[in-house]
Design a protein around this motif. Structure first.
Motif, PDB file in Angstrom:
ATOM      1  N   MET A  28       0.846  -1.195   0.000  1.00 17.64           N
ATOM      2  CA  MET A  28       0.000   0.000   0.000  1.00 17.64           C
ATOM      3  C   MET A  28       0.877   1.239   0.000  1.00 17.64           C
ATOM      4  SD  MET A  28      -3.204  -0.154   2.641  1.00 17.64           S
ATOM      5  CE  MET A  28      -2.141  -0.507   4.046  1.00 17.64           C
ATOM      6  N   THR A  29       0.484   2.223  -0.788  1.00 20.52           N
ATOM      7  CA  THR A  29       1.080   3.551  -0.677  1.00 20.52           C
ATOM      8  C   THR A  29       0.056   4.456  -0.028  1.00 20.52           C
ATOM      9  OG1 THR A  29       2.504   3.270  -2.614  1.00 20.52           O
ATOM     10  CG2 THR A  29       2.019   5.530  -1.920  1.00 20.52           C
ATOM     11  N   ILE A  30       0.418   4.972   1.135  1.00 19.92           N
ATOM     12  CA  ILE A  30      -0.457   5.856   1.898  1.00 19.92           C
ATOM     13  C   ILE A  30       0.117   7.263   1.835  1.00 19.92           C
ATOM     14  CG2 ILE A  30      -1.437   6.357   4.169  1.00 19.92           C
ATOM     15  CD1 ILE A  30      -1.318   3.415   4.821  1.00 19.92           C
ATOM     16  N   VAL A  31      -0.744   8.222   1.591  1.00 19.43           N
ATOM     17  CA  VAL A  31      -0.313   9.609   1.403  1.00 19.43           C
ATOM     18  C   VAL A  31      -0.769  10.440   2.592  1.00 19.43           C
ATOM     19  CG1 VAL A  31      -0.337  11.584  -0.159  1.00 19.43           C
ATOM     20  CG2 VAL A  31      -0.594   9.263  -1.074  1.00 19.43           C
ATOM     21  N   SER A  32       0.158  11.207   3.164  1.00 21.25           N
ATOM     22  CA  SER A  32      -0.191  12.066   4.296  1.00 21.25           C
ATOM     23  C   SER A  32       0.631  13.347   4.242  1.00 21.25           C
ATOM     24  CB  SER A  32      -0.012  11.313   5.613  1.00 21.25           C
ATOM     25  OG  SER A  32      -0.578  12.036   6.690  1.00 21.25           O
ATOM     26  N   TRP A  33       0.812  13.982   5.410  1.00 19.26           N
ATOM     27  CA  TRP A  33       1.359  15.331   5.487  1.00 19.26           C
ATOM     28  C   TRP A  33       2.759  15.392   6.088  1.00 19.26           C
ATOM     29  CZ3 TRP A  33      -1.899  19.150   3.553  1.00 19.26           C
ATOM     30  CH2 TRP A  33      -3.244  18.778   3.376  1.00 19.26           C
ATOM     31  N   GLY A  34       3.335  14.259   6.477  1.00 17.97           N
ATOM     32  CA  GLY A  34       4.637  14.281   7.110  1.00 17.97           C
ATOM     33  C   GLY A  34       4.583  14.743   8.555  1.00 17.97           C
ATOM     34  N   GLY A  35       5.749  14.890   9.158  1.00 17.80           N
ATOM     35  CA  GLY A  35       5.879  15.476  10.482  1.00 17.80           C
ATOM     36  C   GLY A  35       5.215  14.679  11.590  1.00 17.80           C
ATOM     37  N   ALA A  36       4.868  15.421  12.663  1.00 17.25           N
ATOM     38  CA  ALA A  36       4.309  14.793  13.859  1.00 17.25           C
ATOM     39  C   ALA A  36       2.974  14.126  13.567  1.00 17.25           C
ATOM     40  CB  ALA A  36       4.148  15.839  14.968  1.00 17.25           C
ATOM     41  N   TYR A  37       2.200  14.682  12.643  1.00 18.82           N
ATOM     42  CA  TYR A  37       0.892  14.109  12.322  1.00 18.82           C
ATOM     43  C   TYR A  37       1.052  12.733  11.682  1.00 18.82           C
ATOM     44  CZ  TYR A  37      -3.675  13.503  10.144  1.00 18.82           C
ATOM     45  OH  TYR A  37      -4.891  13.006   9.749  1.00 18.82           O
ATOM     46  N   GLN A  38       1.917  12.642  10.694  1.00 23.63           N
ATOM     47  CA  GLN A  38       2.136  11.348  10.042  1.00 23.63           C
ATOM     48  C   GLN A  38       2.720  10.330  11.027  1.00 23.63           C
ATOM     49  OE1 GLN A  38       3.489  11.376   5.907  1.00 23.63           O
ATOM     50  NE2 GLN A  38       5.102   9.952   6.498  1.00 23.63           N
ATOM     51  N   ASP A  39       3.592  10.799  11.908  1.00 22.63           N
ATOM     52  CA  ASP A  39       4.133   9.896  12.932  1.00 22.63           C
ATOM     53  C   ASP A  39       3.012   9.332  13.811  1.00 22.63           C
ATOM     54  OD1 ASP A  39       6.698  10.285  12.038  1.00 22.63           O
ATOM     55  OD2 ASP A  39       7.218  11.772  13.566  1.00 22.63           O
ATOM     56  N   SER A  40       2.022  10.173  14.126  1.00 24.16           N
ATOM     57  CA  SER A  40       0.905   9.699  14.950  1.00 24.16           C
ATOM     58  C   SER A  40       0.098   8.643  14.211  1.00 24.16           C
ATOM     59  CB  SER A  40       0.001  10.871  15.369  1.00 24.16           C
ATOM     60  OG  SER A  40      -0.792  11.352  14.290  1.00 24.16           O
ATOM     61  N   GLN A  41      -0.021   8.778  12.893  1.00 20.47           N
ATOM     62  CA  GLN A  41      -0.731   7.768  12.104  1.00 20.47           C
ATOM     63  C   GLN A  41       0.047   6.459  12.049  1.00 20.47           C
ATOM     64  OE1 GLN A  41      -0.980  10.354   8.599  1.00 20.47           O
ATOM     65  NE2 GLN A  41      -3.208  10.244   8.727  1.00 20.47           N
ATOM     66  N   ILE A  42       1.354   6.576  11.918  1.00 18.01           N
ATOM     67  CA  ILE A  42       2.192   5.375  11.882  1.00 18.01           C
ATOM     68  C   ILE A  42       2.063   4.614  13.206  1.00 18.01           C
ATOM     69  CG2 ILE A  42       4.583   4.569  11.831  1.00 18.01           C
ATOM     70  CD1 ILE A  42       5.136   6.910   9.854  1.00 18.01           C
ATOM     71  N   ASN A  43       2.148   5.351  14.311  1.00 17.97           N
ATOM     72  CA  ASN A  43       2.071   4.709  15.624  1.00 17.97           C
ATOM     73  C   ASN A  43       0.694   4.117  15.919  1.00 17.97           C
ATOM     74  OD1 ASN A  43       4.727   5.072  16.724  1.00 17.97           O
ATOM     75  ND2 ASN A  43       4.299   7.248  16.890  1.00 17.97           N
ATOM     76  N   ALA A  44      -0.358   4.844  15.565  1.00 18.48           N
ATOM     77  CA  ALA A  44      -1.714   4.423  15.930  1.00 18.48           C
ATOM     78  C   ALA A  44      -2.361   3.498  14.912  1.00 18.48           C
ATOM     79  CB  ALA A  44      -2.602   5.656  16.142  1.00 18.48           C
ATOM     80  N   TYR A  45      -1.997   3.630  13.639  1.00 11.74           N
ATOM     81  CA  TYR A  45      -2.703   2.902  12.583  1.00 11.74           C
ATOM     82  C   TYR A  45      -1.851   1.838  11.917  1.00 11.74           C
ATOM     83  CZ  TYR A  45      -5.617   7.201  12.657  1.00 11.74           C
ATOM     84  OH  TYR A  45      -6.391   8.264  13.009  1.00 11.74           O
ATOM     85  N   THR A  46      -0.761   2.267  11.251  1.00 13.27           N
ATOM     86  CA  THR A  46      -0.084   1.316  10.365  1.00 13.27           C
ATOM     87  C   THR A  46       0.811   0.336  11.104  1.00 13.27           C
ATOM     88  OG1 THR A  46       1.653   2.934   9.867  1.00 13.27           O
ATOM     89  CG2 THR A  46      -0.212   2.798   8.343  1.00 13.27           C
ATOM     90  N   ASN A  47       1.453   0.751  12.208  1.00 15.89           N
ATOM     91  CA  ASN A  47       2.258  -0.230  12.952  1.00 15.89           C
ATOM     92  C   ASN A  47       1.409  -1.393  13.462  1.00 15.89           C
ATOM     93  OD1 ASN A  47       4.645   1.075  12.472  1.00 15.89           O
ATOM     94  ND2 ASN A  47       4.829   1.988  14.504  1.00 15.89           N
ATOM     95  N   PRO A  48       0.294  -1.127  14.152  1.00 15.22           N
ATOM     96  CA  PRO A  48      -0.518  -2.270  14.588  1.00 15.22           C
ATOM     97  C   PRO A  48      -1.144  -3.028  13.418  1.00 15.22           C
ATOM     98  CG  PRO A  48      -1.593  -0.189  15.183  1.00 15.22           C
ATOM     99  CD  PRO A  48      -0.210   0.147  14.730  1.00 15.22           C
TER     100      PRO A  48
END
Length: 369
Positions: A28-48
């Motif tokens: 999957m290629t997921i598109v976001s905004w970078g920075g702290a916001y994208q990090d929050s998505q990685i931690n909460a969504y894509t890692n699990p």
């Protein structure tokens, strides 16, 4: 049953979310905004998600600010390379209207709340479009340097302080687009809050907004990335500047910068996912599988552990707890907290979906003058 298909039954997904041959894409290629916001998505969504789905690979693209133009180009070329795209609500409406985003049946394709409440009822009024899958409520607001407030003067606490160069001298940082700036300009030029978009729909109203912005134009540094204003504030290059409340939270609470928040007339907005039209059945099935998981009650609450944006589900709010590393209560840092939301300005998605291109062109021409 292979591991990928078994994930569907684990998550309780409907059979209609799997491709005709029962398979989902592994990449999957997921598109976001970078920075702290994208990090929050990685931690909460894509890692699990990837932990639960062995073999799935996620590639991130930080082009959300250009999502509309790039999806238009991909569609013309017949080559859609993105699978799930994070966009603001107004851009989701534009993409949906142009047939570039897939329509979503919330109750069939998104997870219900833990108590069985339907996704449609749980998201409620935040389901502002047929293609939009909400994640967060955020706001654009102002930060200011606490150590640059003139002696004997109260810290700025009114949106019109942005336009008061006599009381609060110094450079400002404003986003290099009309959205939010023209609304604030009209509010501070005497237009009633309820009348702002009616006025802005007219040529005269647009000129009025630009004229008000013109009173501080020589004292403005224009930003394009959400990280710009916190950096300008940290460097002391501006006295005050607009940016997303989560960026200011990071600068204040995580970095300990001498920055204060000014919540007056913060502009509420929504951010969420769209799935592009034109994906293969396997890629579409994977994208739907991911957004079902990534926008459930727990995952949206988990994102608030990493950034101060309010989760879009009603059922997520009671689960918002402490910051993952700082150990501070996050509820008071949300734009939706009653103490912060005493005077909010509600972004009009439909207006900007209709007027964005025309006002953008006028604003950029004004900037070049």
């Amino acid at each position: 049953m292979n591991k990928i298909v078994s994930a569907v039954s684990v998550l309780g997904l409907t059979a209609g979310m799997v491709s005709a041959d029962g398979h989902m894409a592994n990449d999957m290629t997921i598109v976001s905004w970078g920075g702290a916001y994208q990090d929050s998505q990685i931690n909460a969504y894509t890692n699990p998600y990837t932990e639960m789905n062995a073999g799935v690979t996620v590639t991130w693209d930080e082009s959300s600010a250009e999502a509309v133009a790039k999806l238009r180009a991909m569609n013309e070329a017949g080559n859609i390379t993105w699978d799930v795209v994070d966009v603001v609500a107004a851009d989701a409406l534009r993409l949906c209207d142009e047939g570039l985003a897939m329509e979503i049946d919330a109750d069939e394709q998104l997870a219900p709340a833990p108590d069985g409440t339907s996704a449609e009822d749980d998201f409620g009024d935040l389901l502002v479009g047929d293609c939009f899958i909400p994640q967060i409520v955020y706001s654009t607001t102002f930060g200011y340097r606490t150590d640059m407030v003139p002696a004997g003067t109260e810290a700025p606490n009114d949106i019109c302080d942005v336009f008061d160069l006599a009381t609060y001298p110094g450079m400002r940082a404003l986003e290099k687009r009309p959205i939010n700036n023209v609304e604030w300009a009209l509010l501070c030029d005497g237009v009633a809050k309820d009348d702002v978009y009616d006025v802005l729909a007219t040529e005269e109203g647009q000129e009025q907004a630009l004229a008000k912005l013109g009173t501080i134009k020589d004292s403005v540094i224009w930003w394009s990335a959400g990280a710009d204003t916190p950096q300008l504030l940290a460097d002391g290059e501006v006295f005050m500047g607009s940016t997303y409340n989560g960026r200011l939270f990071a600068a204040i609470e995580e970095q300990g910068q001498p920055i204060g928040m000014m919540w007056d007339a913060q502009v509420f907005d929504l951010d969420g996912w769209i799935i592009p039209e034109g994906l293969s059945d396997e890629r579409k099935a994977r994208a739907l599988d991911f957004v079902y998981f990534g926008t459930d009650t727990q995952r949206l609450a988990d994102q608030a552990k990493y950034i101060s944006y309010g989760p879009a589900r009603l059922s997520s709010a009671p689960l918002v707890g402490q910051h993952a590393t700082l150990g501070i209560d996050m509820a008071q840092h949300m734009p939706t907290d009653p103490a912060n939301a005493a005077n909010t300005f509600l972004y009009n998605y439909e207006f900007w979906a209709d007027y964005r291109d025309d006002i953008d062109a006028k604003f950029q021409a004004w900037l070049a003058q």
